[in-house]
Design a protein around this motif. Sequence first.
Motif, mmCIF file in Angstrom:
data_model
loop_
_atom_site.group_PDB
_atom_site.id
_atom_site.type_symbol
_atom_site.label_atom_id
_atom_site.label_comp_id
_atom_site.label_asym_id
_atom_site.label_seq_id
_atom_site.Cartn_x
_atom_site.Cartn_y
_atom_site.Cartn_z
ATOM 1 N N ARG A 20 23.013 3.849 -21.303
ATOM 2 C CA ARG A 20 22.809 5.284 -21.086
ATOM 3 C C ARG A 20 22.527 5.559 -19.601
ATOM 4 N NH1 ARG A 20 16.793 5.896 -19.908
ATOM 5 N NH2 ARG A 20 16.062 3.888 -20.633
ATOM 6 N N HIS A 26 25.745 11.229 -11.961
ATOM 7 C CA HIS A 26 25.758 12.506 -12.671
ATOM 8 C C HIS A 26 24.516 13.316 -12.347
ATOM 9 C CE1 HIS A 26 23.405 9.870 -15.324
ATOM 10 N NE2 HIS A 26 22.821 10.964 -15.764
ATOM 11 N N ASP A 28 21.862 15.930 -14.604
ATOM 12 C CA ASP A 28 21.606 16.155 -16.034
ATOM 13 C C ASP A 28 21.830 17.611 -16.446
ATOM 14 O OD1 ASP A 28 20.928 13.504 -16.372
ATOM 15 O OD2 ASP A 28 18.787 13.847 -16.074
ATOM 16 N N THR A 53 17.105 2.609 -11.232
ATOM 17 C CA THR A 53 17.797 3.896 -11.274
ATOM 18 C C THR A 53 18.132 4.284 -9.839
ATOM 19 O OG1 THR A 53 16.493 4.504 -13.218
ATOM 20 C CG2 THR A 53 17.719 6.268 -12.148
ATOM 21 N N ARG A 185 13.899 -1.993 -22.179
ATOM 22 C CA ARG A 185 13.834 -1.050 -21.047
ATOM 23 C C ARG A 185 13.657 0.326 -21.689
ATOM 24 N NH1 ARG A 185 17.086 2.506 -17.980
ATOM 25 N NH2 ARG A 185 16.605 2.447 -15.747
ATOM 26 N N ARG A 189 11.247 10.357 -21.840
ATOM 27 C CA ARG A 189 12.018 11.291 -20.998
ATOM 28 C C ARG A 189 11.681 12.728 -21.343
ATOM 29 N NH1 ARG A 189 17.127 13.866 -20.879
ATOM 30 N NH2 ARG A 189 18.391 13.346 -19.057
HETATM 31 O O1 LIG Z 1 17.866 5.196 -17.513
HETATM 32 C C1 LIG Z 1 17.977 5.610 -16.376
HETATM 33 O O2 LIG Z 1 17.683 4.945 -15.385
HETATM 34 C C2 LIG Z 1 18.500 6.995 -16.136
HETATM 35 C C3 LIG Z 1 19.105 7.566 -17.368
HETATM 36 C C4 LIG Z 1 19.563 8.962 -17.145
HETATM 37 O O3 LIG Z 1 20.592 9.194 -16.577
HETATM 38 C C5 LIG Z 1 18.723 10.054 -17.616
HETATM 39 O O4 LIG Z 1 17.690 9.819 -18.225
HETATM 40 O O5 LIG Z 1 19.097 11.200 -17.360
#
Ligand SMILES: O=C(O)CCC(=O)C(=O)O
Length: 204
Positions: A20, A26, A28, A53, A185, A189
Amino acid sequence: MLGIDKFDADGKLTDAIYRRGAEGWHTDGAYNQQPFKATQLYALAVPSRGGDTLFANGYAAYDALPERLKRRLDGVMGAFSYDGRRGGSALLDKEDQDWKPVFHPIIRTHPETGRNSLYFDPGKIVDIVGCDRAESDALIAELKGYMIQPDAEYRHKWCKGDIVIWDNRCSYHKAAGDYPPEEDRIHWRVSINDYGVEAREAAE
Ligand SMILES: O=C(O)CCC(=O)C(=O)O
Ligand SMILES: [Fe+2]
């Protein structure tokens, strides 16, 4: 919670969970009418290696555009959808995959800093409004080349307990997607909605 239930009942790695955010750079929520203003990740479990990240700066991308492109894109909208220019997503329900495109200015002026950034997401953009297909494809390919400026990147190496918050209006990010799959991991979020200036003023 991101990163849990990575293995299915047969013990097979679910790629959509493992990888993911690692499919590409990108921002979000570009497929939302009102993209998330910010995203917050809180690290609950960090692998022994990998799994960083990566971040890049959208202002720097804008600043790097040649004047010709800045002028060409002034006031121009992009159409964005969850699928962008490819197929569906394994993580989303069918109804979410059928979302109609939404429109955002490609050159976006940040409401708080007043700076212009290149608002772009190669995986979510469908086309550039007002162009024929060939021109839109050419512009998208060209813009992709300006997104990541080498002196405007940041790579976060996670420690358990870290909280990282990023501004989706002026940055791009991606997960490195390179950690040992058998290790955890896990992040908690939070997506932070952007209600825009009008909504904030109405609430005051
Ligand atoms: O897992 C990550 O390091 C980022 C994942 C991601 O793109 C997000 O959580 O928007
Ligand atoms: Fe993301």
